[in-house]
Motif scaffolding. Structure first.
Motif, PDB file in Angstrom:
ATOM      1  N   LYS A   8       0.755  -1.178  -0.083  1.00 56.48           N
ATOM      2  CA  LYS A   8      -0.026   0.031   0.044  1.00 56.48           C
ATOM      3  C   LYS A   8       0.859   1.238   0.117  1.00 56.48           C
ATOM      4  O   LYS A   8       0.718   2.228   0.801  1.00 56.48           O
ATOM      5  CB  LYS A   8      -0.977  -0.028   1.352  1.00 56.48           C
ATOM      6  CG  LYS A   8      -2.167  -1.317   1.450  1.00 56.48           C
ATOM      7  CD  LYS A   8      -3.024  -0.645   0.140  1.00 56.48           C
ATOM      8  CE  LYS A   8      -4.301  -1.843   0.313  1.00 56.48           C
ATOM      9  NZ  LYS A   8      -5.343  -1.356  -0.362  1.00 56.48           N
ATOM     10  N   THR A  53      -4.682   2.507   8.351  1.00 59.22           N
ATOM     11  CA  THR A  53      -5.950   1.725   8.449  1.00 59.22           C
ATOM     12  C   THR A  53      -7.129   2.573   8.620  1.00 59.22           C
ATOM     13  O   THR A  53      -7.189   3.819   8.985  1.00 59.22           O
ATOM     14  CB  THR A  53      -5.697   0.627   9.351  1.00 59.22           C
ATOM     15  OG1 THR A  53      -5.901   1.615  10.707  1.00 59.22           O
ATOM     16  CG2 THR A  53      -4.630   0.013   9.458  1.00 59.22           C
ATOM     17  N   ARG A  54      -8.247   1.986   8.222  1.00 58.02           N
ATOM     18  CA  ARG A  54      -9.277   2.522   8.442  1.00 58.02           C
ATOM     19  C   ARG A  54     -10.452   1.497   8.954  1.00 58.02           C
ATOM     20  O   ARG A  54     -10.435   0.617   8.378  1.00 58.02           O
ATOM     21  CB  ARG A  54     -10.273   3.151   7.346  1.00 58.02           C
ATOM     22  CG  ARG A  54      -9.489   4.676   6.518  1.00 58.02           C
ATOM     23  CD  ARG A  54     -10.359   4.877   5.587  1.00 58.02           C
ATOM     24  NE  ARG A  54     -11.817   5.341   5.841  1.00 58.02           N
ATOM     25  CZ  ARG A  54     -12.712   5.563   4.833  1.00 58.02           C
ATOM     26  NH1 ARG A  54     -12.255   5.558   3.344  1.00 58.02           N
ATOM     27  NH2 ARG A  54     -13.823   5.607   5.081  1.00 58.02           N
ATOM     28  N   ARG A  81      -6.345  -2.112   6.386  1.00 57.56           N
ATOM     29  CA  ARG A  81      -5.209  -1.514   5.710  1.00 57.56           C
ATOM     30  C   ARG A  81      -5.869  -0.747   4.550  1.00 57.56           C
ATOM     31  O   ARG A  81      -6.367  -1.408   3.539  1.00 57.56           O
ATOM     32  CB  ARG A  81      -4.259  -2.600   5.224  1.00 57.56           C
ATOM     33  CG  ARG A  81      -3.104  -1.961   4.723  1.00 57.56           C
ATOM     34  CD  ARG A  81      -1.928  -1.682   5.852  1.00 57.56           C
ATOM     35  NE  ARG A  81      -0.690  -0.893   5.017  1.00 57.56           N
ATOM     36  CZ  ARG A  81       0.254  -1.550   4.912  1.00 57.56           C
ATOM     37  NH1 ARG A  81       0.362  -3.015   5.274  1.00 57.56           N
ATOM     38  NH2 ARG A  81       1.314  -1.228   4.325  1.00 57.56           N
ATOM     39  N   THR A  82      -5.366   0.311   4.455  1.00 55.29           N
ATOM     40  CA  THR A  82      -5.627   1.136   3.224  1.00 55.29           C
ATOM     41  C   THR A  82      -4.523   2.106   2.768  1.00 55.29           C
ATOM     42  O   THR A  82      -3.462   2.040   3.512  1.00 55.29           O
ATOM     43  CB  THR A  82      -6.797   2.053   3.618  1.00 55.29           C
ATOM     44  OG1 THR A  82      -6.397   3.050   4.702  1.00 55.29           O
ATOM     45  CG2 THR A  82      -8.115   1.274   3.883  1.00 55.29           C
ATOM     46  N   TYR A  83      -4.916   2.893   1.485  1.00 54.68           N
ATOM     47  CA  TYR A  83      -3.813   3.671   1.406  1.00 54.68           C
ATOM     48  C   TYR A  83      -3.873   5.077   2.191  1.00 54.68           C
ATOM     49  O   TYR A  83      -4.836   5.271   2.450  1.00 54.68           O
ATOM     50  CB  TYR A  83      -3.889   4.216  -0.096  1.00 54.68           C
ATOM     51  CG  TYR A  83      -3.501   3.188  -1.246  1.00 54.68           C
ATOM     52  CD1 TYR A  83      -2.116   2.767  -1.411  1.00 54.68           C
ATOM     53  CD2 TYR A  83      -4.487   2.366  -1.855  1.00 54.68           C
ATOM     54  CE1 TYR A  83      -1.653   1.667  -2.183  1.00 54.68           C
ATOM     55  CE2 TYR A  83      -4.159   1.397  -2.740  1.00 54.68           C
ATOM     56  CZ  TYR A  83      -2.717   1.165  -2.910  1.00 54.68           C
ATOM     57  OH  TYR A  83      -2.174   0.074  -3.859  1.00 54.68           O
ATOM     58  N   HIS A  88     -11.963   4.758  -7.709  1.00 56.06           N
ATOM     59  CA  HIS A  88     -11.439   5.137  -6.307  1.00 56.06           C
ATOM     60  C   HIS A  88      -9.994   4.768  -5.987  1.00 56.06           C
ATOM     61  O   HIS A  88      -9.413   4.195  -7.041  1.00 56.06           O
ATOM     62  CB  HIS A  88     -12.285   4.149  -5.191  1.00 56.06           C
ATOM     63  CG  HIS A  88     -12.442   4.634  -3.593  1.00 56.06           C
ATOM     64  ND1 HIS A  88     -11.367   4.416  -2.655  1.00 56.06           N
ATOM     65  CD2 HIS A  88     -13.365   5.320  -3.311  1.00 56.06           C
ATOM     66  CE1 HIS A  88     -11.897   5.325  -1.899  1.00 56.06           C
ATOM     67  NE2 HIS A  88     -13.225   5.645  -2.033  1.00 56.06           N
ATOM     68  N   ASP A 146      -8.704   2.737  -3.289  1.00 57.66           N
ATOM     69  CA  ASP A 146      -8.667   1.577  -2.531  1.00 57.66           C
ATOM     70  C   ASP A 146      -9.357   0.211  -3.160  1.00 57.66           C
ATOM     71  O   ASP A 146     -10.702   0.540  -3.312  1.00 57.66           O
ATOM     72  CB  ASP A 146      -9.066   1.564  -0.726  1.00 57.66           C
ATOM     73  CG  ASP A 146      -8.029   2.533  -0.090  1.00 57.66           C
ATOM     74  OD1 ASP A 146      -6.988   2.092  -0.019  1.00 57.66           O
ATOM     75  OD2 ASP A 146      -8.549   3.548   0.035  1.00 57.66           O
ATOM     76  N   ASN A 195     -10.101  -2.315  -1.774  1.00 55.62           N
ATOM     77  CA  ASN A 195     -10.885  -2.787  -0.753  1.00 55.62           C
ATOM     78  C   ASN A 195     -11.852  -1.898  -0.260  1.00 55.62           C
ATOM     79  O   ASN A 195     -12.643  -1.933   0.925  1.00 55.62           O
ATOM     80  CB  ASN A 195      -9.853  -3.513   0.413  1.00 55.62           C
ATOM     81  CG  ASN A 195      -9.027  -2.666   0.618  1.00 55.62           C
ATOM     82  OD1 ASN A 195      -9.107  -1.440   0.381  1.00 55.62           O
ATOM     83  ND2 ASN A 195      -8.474  -2.752   2.017  1.00 55.62           N
ATOM     84  N   ILE A 196     -12.401  -0.779  -0.918  1.00 50.40           N
ATOM     85  CA  ILE A 196     -13.314   0.287  -0.209  1.00 50.40           C
ATOM     86  C   ILE A 196     -14.498  -0.339   0.065  1.00 50.40           C
ATOM     87  O   ILE A 196     -15.138   0.131   1.078  1.00 50.40           O
ATOM     88  CB  ILE A 196     -13.268   1.103  -1.201  1.00 50.40           C
ATOM     89  CG1 ILE A 196     -14.153   2.558  -0.780  1.00 50.40           C
ATOM     90  CG2 ILE A 196     -13.957   1.112  -2.810  1.00 50.40           C
ATOM     91  CD1 ILE A 196     -13.362   3.292   0.399  1.00 50.40           C
ATOM     92  N   ILE A 211     -15.029  -1.147   3.671  1.00 46.90           N
ATOM     93  CA  ILE A 211     -15.071   0.084   4.539  1.00 46.90           C
ATOM     94  C   ILE A 211     -16.178   0.944   4.290  1.00 46.90           C
ATOM     95  O   ILE A 211     -16.823   1.375   5.355  1.00 46.90           O
ATOM     96  CB  ILE A 211     -13.741   0.736   4.393  1.00 46.90           C
ATOM     97  CG1 ILE A 211     -12.616   0.073   4.505  1.00 46.90           C
ATOM     98  CG2 ILE A 211     -13.711   1.958   5.326  1.00 46.90           C
ATOM     99  CD1 ILE A 211     -11.353   0.623   3.714  1.00 46.90           C
ATOM    100  N   TYR A 267     -14.765   0.286  -6.200  1.00 48.22           N
ATOM    101  CA  TYR A 267     -13.330   0.699  -6.709  1.00 48.22           C
ATOM    102  C   TYR A 267     -13.740   1.159  -7.976  1.00 48.22           C
ATOM    103  O   TYR A 267     -13.210   2.289  -8.357  1.00 48.22           O
ATOM    104  CB  TYR A 267     -12.448  -0.694  -6.640  1.00 48.22           C
ATOM    105  CG  TYR A 267     -11.016  -0.605  -7.129  1.00 48.22           C
ATOM    106  CD1 TYR A 267     -10.317   0.677  -6.497  1.00 48.22           C
ATOM    107  CD2 TYR A 267     -10.473  -1.491  -7.828  1.00 48.22           C
ATOM    108  CE1 TYR A 267      -9.078   0.782  -6.769  1.00 48.22           C
ATOM    109  CE2 TYR A 267      -9.068  -1.344  -8.276  1.00 48.22           C
ATOM    110  CZ  TYR A 267      -8.535  -0.125  -7.794  1.00 48.22           C
ATOM    111  OH  TYR A 267      -6.896  -0.107  -7.946  1.00 48.22           O
TER     112      TYR A 267
END
Length: 554
Positions: free
Chosen positions: A58, A208-209, A213-215, A388, A390, A392-393, A396, A402
């Protein structure tokens, strides 16, 4: 001097023989109900695929993507395509090294001429802009990178030479947007380079959010100051950032666009900053080259509620045909894209919701953007590219995706914008930069979109040329050869349109340097006035439509 260039036969496919009725009809648009777009990427033979160097770590730079460059590098009067690539961030060996790619427009197809032209930079590329910096009649290419940037001098024989070191404009930062601009109107193009943040692979933070784990967002990194290079006229550039008044802010910039926003005859600079206030540098119009940062006073530094949004792309255009350039900025998901109307008194008013783009932009994360008259009805429409950060949005955000559809907003006669439901535009991808130009020379504006970790999308406009049009190519003689910064005012009937030649715009990208005017049902142009950046004014009258009009500075 002027000449008319006859319309080149369409080679990308047959024109529609009937009217294809558009899904969106509106009271100001008698010319708008016949256009649609077709994805012709595969048909043209464009096989480029973007690489972002992702490794699972990331790294902040991975989702930033890249821009698109449309320019006529071989002076054959059609648009060629330059696509910017990333690279392997960790230096892992591969049998195929990602490079930028140059495609020559050969009519029915695009031919990859990267190797022959010697423009296959292998750095981690982000943006590009063009301009004839040495006034030899051939447009040159500048590429921004994470690391050393590259200036390719056009040799005029289908090849380029890397002159970065000798010209002194390599930089060595995280550069993003760029634009050639003649700040002092001396006939030589200067260069504005936007630098984003201070980023290092070895010290990149982990974010992280909701425990996922996120950008990271730019708030966790320090900003980097932009650079203004002055063209010395001898093939070299000098860094004049501090003396010009640019170095005061580290703005985390991405998009840059230049134009005369205050109608005083010189070129100003607007920078869209990510989570910090935007910049608007007004040109003082003197030999000292002094820029005054005016964004907060002008009302374009922050959102309407006083927040610094996540500015990505930016552009200028006179969407209501009042003779003053307005500003559009793309922002993060849950932040409206920002449309600022030029109040003609040094101030701008945010009209995002009032003009119909505010609510429709909230669920998308937007990047490339521009004002373009796609249906030739004399009013500028608006295109926005979405996608987007991420992948993996969805874990969240319950409404987050995405891949996202891009958006086309058609103008209701300059009063408001209406979202248009076009199938080719609505295909969901992770889009970034956008470039606009008449790729097939048929009189309507086409679109190229860069997509993260994917092939680009080339969208042919089918039917926009059912209405009349005029394209204007300017050639400077005293001013810079590409006429960057020149303004054209066209009067046809009761509508006056204003366009300016600009290098670099939107998100990390470059449009066709030719100016496009839709003319509705008008068969002739009453008057066309060119205000060259050096100060001279030329006026032409009674001009035939549906032509490429070439005007040389007298």
């Amino acid at each position: 001097m002027m000449c008319y260039k006859k319309l080149k036969p369409r080679t990308f496919g047959l024109l529609l023989t009937g009217v294809v009725f558009y899904a969106v009809l509106y009271p100001y648009g008698p010319y708008a109900d016949s256009i649609r777009f077709s994805d012709i990427t595969a048909e043209l033979g464009v096989e480029f695929r973007h690489v972002n160097g992702e490794s699972g770590q990331k790294y902040f730079i991975e989702p930033i993507g890249s821009g698109v460059v449309l320019f006529d590098f071989d002076n054959d009067s059609d648009l060629d395509l330059y696509l910017i690539n990333g690279s392997d961030l960790l230096g892992r060996t591969s049998s195929v090294v990602p490079t930028n790619r140059l495609y020559r427009n050969d009519g029915d197809t695009f031919t990859d001429v990267t190797t022959q032209a010697a423009v296959g930079d292998t750095g981690y590329g982000l943006g590009g802009c063009v301009g004839d910096y040495n006034n030899d009649g051939f447009t040159d290419l500048y590429v921004t990178n994470y690391g050393l940037n590259v200036l390719y001098r056009n040799n005029g024989d289908g090849t380029f030479t890397d002159v970065t070191e000798s010209t002194g404009i390599a930089g060595n930062q995280f550069s993003s947007g760029c634009a050639f601009v003649d700040i002092d109107a001396d006939g030589y193009l200067d260069l504005y380079v936007v630098n984003y943040v201070q980023f290092d692979l070895e010290t990149t933070p982990e974010c992280t959010r909701q425990g996922i784990r996120t950008y990271c967002t730019p708030e966790v990194l320090q900003g980097a100051a932009d650079i203004l290079y002055r063209n010395s006229g001898d093939g070299t550039f000098i860094d004049i950032t501090a003396e010009a008044g640019i170095s005061g802010g580290n703005g985390k910039g991405l998009g840059v666009v230049c134009g005369d926003v205050d109608n005083d005859g010189d070129v100003d600079i607007f920078v869209a900053n990510d989570t910090t206030p935007n910049f608007l540098y007004l040109n003082a119009s003197d030999a000292a080259i002094k820029m005054t940062e005016d964004a907060l006073f002008a009302g374009v530094a922050l959102s309407e509620e006083g927040r610094a949004y996540s500015g990505m792309g930016a552009n200028l255009g006179d969407f209501d045909n009042d003779g003053y350039l307005d500003i559009v900025i793309t922002n993060f998901q849950d932040q409206t894209n920002s449309l600022y109307h030029n109040a003609q008194s040094g101030f701008f008013n945010e009209v995002s919701f009032a003009k119909g783009i505010g609510e429709k932009s909230l669920r998308y994360l937007a990047w490339g953007v521009d004002f373009v008259d796609f249906n030739n009805d004399r009013w500028l429409d608006l295109f926005v590219a979405n996608g987007h950060l991420d992948d993996n949005i969805a874990e969240i955000d319950p409404i987050g995706t995405y891949a996202q559809p891009n958006q086309l907003f058609l103008s209701n006669g300059g009063v408001s914008f209406e979202a248009a439901a076009d199938a080719a535009i609505a295909v969901q991808k992770v889009s970034r930069g956008t470039a606009f130009g008449d790729i097939d020379n048929d009189g309507d504006m086409d679109i190229v979109v860069s997509n993260l970790k994917d092939t680009p999308t080339v969208l042919r406009n089918d039917g926009g040329n059912a209405s009349q049009w005029l394209q204007v190519k300017l050639i400077g003689t005293h001013c810079n050869r590409d006429a960057i910064g020149a303004r054209v005012v066209l009067v046809s009937g009761d509508v006056t349109q204003t366009r300016e030649v600009k290098s670099g715009s939107g998100y990390l990208s470059q449009n066709d340097l030719r100016l496009h005017f839709g003319l509705g049902n008008a068969t002739r142009v009453d008057t066309l006035t060119v205000r060259w950046l050096c100060g001279k004014v030329q006026t032409l009258q009674n001009i035939e439509t549906n032509r490429v009009l070439v005007i040389s500075e007298e």
